[in-house]
Design a protein around this motif. Sequence first.
Motif, PDB file in Angstrom:
ATOM      1  N   UNK A   1       0.800  -1.209   0.000  1.00  0.00           N
ATOM      2  CA  UNK A   1       0.000   0.000   0.000  1.00  0.00           C
ATOM      3  C   UNK A   1       0.830   1.254   0.000  1.00  0.00           C
ATOM      4  N   UNK A   2       0.455   2.205   0.816  1.00  0.00           N
ATOM      5  CA  UNK A   2       0.999   3.572   0.734  1.00  0.00           C
ATOM      6  C   UNK A   2       2.316   3.708   1.495  1.00  0.00           C
ATOM      7  N   UNK A   3       3.280   2.885   1.117  1.00  0.00           N
ATOM      8  CA  UNK A   3       4.613   3.063   1.684  1.00  0.00           C
ATOM      9  C   UNK A   3       4.703   2.703   3.145  1.00  0.00           C
ATOM     10  N   UNK A   4       3.948   1.694   3.572  1.00  0.00           N
ATOM     11  CA  UNK A   4       4.020   1.277   4.963  1.00  0.00           C
ATOM     12  C   UNK A   4       5.200   0.375   5.239  1.00  0.00           C
ATOM     13  N   UNK A   5       5.700  -0.300   4.199  1.00  0.00           N
ATOM     14  CA  UNK A   5       6.821  -1.224   4.391  1.00  0.00           C
ATOM     15  C   UNK A   5       7.951  -0.846   3.450  1.00  0.00           C
ATOM     16  N   UNK A   6       9.161  -1.216   3.873  1.00  0.00           N
ATOM     17  CA  UNK A   6      10.362  -0.801   3.153  1.00  0.00           C
ATOM     18  C   UNK A   6      11.220  -2.014   2.913  1.00  0.00           C
ATOM     19  N   UNK A   7      11.897  -2.038   1.795  1.00  0.00           N
ATOM     20  CA  UNK A   7      12.849  -3.105   1.545  1.00  0.00           C
ATOM     21  C   UNK A   7      14.065  -2.526   0.831  1.00  0.00           C
ATOM     22  N   UNK A   8      15.235  -2.873   1.342  1.00  0.00           N
ATOM     23  CA  UNK A   8      16.474  -2.502   0.661  1.00  0.00           C
ATOM     24  C   UNK A   8      16.887  -3.671  -0.220  1.00  0.00           C
ATOM     25  N   UNK A   9      17.181  -3.383  -1.481  1.00  0.00           N
ATOM     26  CA  UNK A   9      17.706  -4.397  -2.396  1.00  0.00           C
ATOM     27  C   UNK A   9      19.195  -4.123  -2.554  1.00  0.00           C
ATOM     28  N   UNK A  10      20.000  -5.148  -2.271  1.00  0.00           N
ATOM     29  CA  UNK A  10      21.446  -4.943  -2.246  1.00  0.00           C
ATOM     30  C   UNK A  10      22.087  -4.905  -3.629  1.00  0.00           C
ATOM     31  N   UNK A  11      21.515  -5.622  -4.583  1.00  0.00           N
ATOM     32  CA  UNK A  11      22.130  -5.681  -5.917  1.00  0.00           C
ATOM     33  C   UNK A  11      22.158  -4.300  -6.548  1.00  0.00           C
ATOM     34  N   UNK A  12      23.316  -3.827  -6.956  1.00  0.00           N
ATOM     35  CA  UNK A  12      23.435  -2.483  -7.524  1.00  0.00           C
ATOM     36  C   UNK A  12      22.916  -2.463  -8.959  1.00  0.00           C
ATOM     37  N   UNK A  13      22.024  -1.537  -9.240  1.00  0.00           N
ATOM     38  CA  UNK A  13      21.410  -1.442 -10.561  1.00  0.00           C
ATOM     39  C   UNK A  13      21.253   0.030 -10.968  1.00  0.00           C
ATOM     40  N   UNK A  14      21.192   0.301 -12.288  1.00  0.00           N
ATOM     41  CA  UNK A  14      20.883   1.674 -12.718  1.00  0.00           C
ATOM     42  C   UNK A  14      19.423   1.997 -12.418  1.00  0.00           C
ATOM     43  N   UNK A  15      19.148   3.265 -12.219  1.00  0.00           N
ATOM     44  CA  UNK A  15      17.881   3.673 -11.611  1.00  0.00           C
ATOM     45  C   UNK A  15      16.593   3.181 -12.289  1.00  0.00           C
ATOM     46  N   UNK A  16      16.485   3.170 -13.618  1.00  0.00           N
ATOM     47  CA  UNK A  16      15.212   2.691 -14.195  1.00  0.00           C
ATOM     48  C   UNK A  16      14.886   1.244 -13.806  1.00  0.00           C
ATOM     49  N   UNK A  17      15.927   0.436 -13.550  1.00  0.00           N
ATOM     50  CA  UNK A  17      15.709  -0.971 -13.196  1.00  0.00           C
ATOM     51  C   UNK A  17      15.071  -1.106 -11.808  1.00  0.00           C
ATOM     52  N   UNK A  18      15.601  -0.412 -10.772  1.00  0.00           N
ATOM     53  CA  UNK A  18      14.929  -0.443  -9.470  1.00  0.00           C
ATOM     54  C   UNK A  18      13.485   0.025  -9.525  1.00  0.00           C
ATOM     55  N   UNK A  19      13.229   1.074 -10.287  1.00  0.00           N
ATOM     56  CA  UNK A  19      11.857   1.577 -10.371  1.00  0.00           C
ATOM     57  C   UNK A  19      10.936   0.464 -10.854  1.00  0.00           C
ATOM     58  N   UNK A  20      11.385  -0.252 -11.890  1.00  0.00           N
ATOM     59  CA  UNK A  20      10.598  -1.359 -12.450  1.00  0.00           C
ATOM     60  C   UNK A  20      10.496  -2.504 -11.440  1.00  0.00           C
ATOM     61  N   UNK A  21      11.621  -2.804 -10.786  1.00  0.00           N
ATOM     62  CA  UNK A  21      11.647  -3.896  -9.812  1.00  0.00           C
ATOM     63  C   UNK A  21      10.653  -3.634  -8.674  1.00  0.00           C
ATOM     64  N   UNK A  22      10.678  -2.429  -8.118  1.00  0.00           N
ATOM     65  CA  UNK A  22       9.776  -2.103  -7.014  1.00  0.00           C
ATOM     66  C   UNK A  22       8.326  -2.289  -7.452  1.00  0.00           C
ATOM     67  N   UNK A  23       8.040  -1.858  -8.687  1.00  0.00           N
ATOM     68  CA  UNK A  23       6.678  -1.922  -9.201  1.00  0.00           C
ATOM     69  C   UNK A  23       6.249  -3.365  -9.442  1.00  0.00           C
ATOM     70  N   UNK A  24       7.120  -4.135 -10.114  1.00  0.00           N
ATOM     71  CA  UNK A  24       6.721  -5.478 -10.544  1.00  0.00           C
ATOM     72  C   UNK A  24       6.826  -6.507  -9.428  1.00  0.00           C
TER      73      UNK A  24
END
Length: 119
Positions: A1-24
Amino acid sequence: GAGGRWRVQRGAKPCPVPQRHCREELRGQLASVHSAARNEELLNLARTYTRHALWIGAVTSRRGGQWGSQWEDASPWNYANWAPTQPCRLFTTCTTLSAHDGLWRSKLCFQLHPFICQY
């Protein structure tokens, strides 16, 4: 939902990839930060994973002749914790939160960093 939980992903990626990862993967977004308390919370979370900088969901770009920053989740821009001389206003940049000092810095979006999703 509205940012109630957080997760750090350790694998280093260029920014468009994290955006997609968080979404998918999490049906979320790169983290948006709306208070000093939340920034501190994310800093402490980040420090448990890395000594480096992590992507958050702010993009600085020129729109209609004006430079501005906005959150990729379209939430209000009501808090910022930029390092001195930041953000860069020469070209479009993505944003990292430093696990060292909690300050935000403009980075080229194709640089590699771990990242923080909110979901």
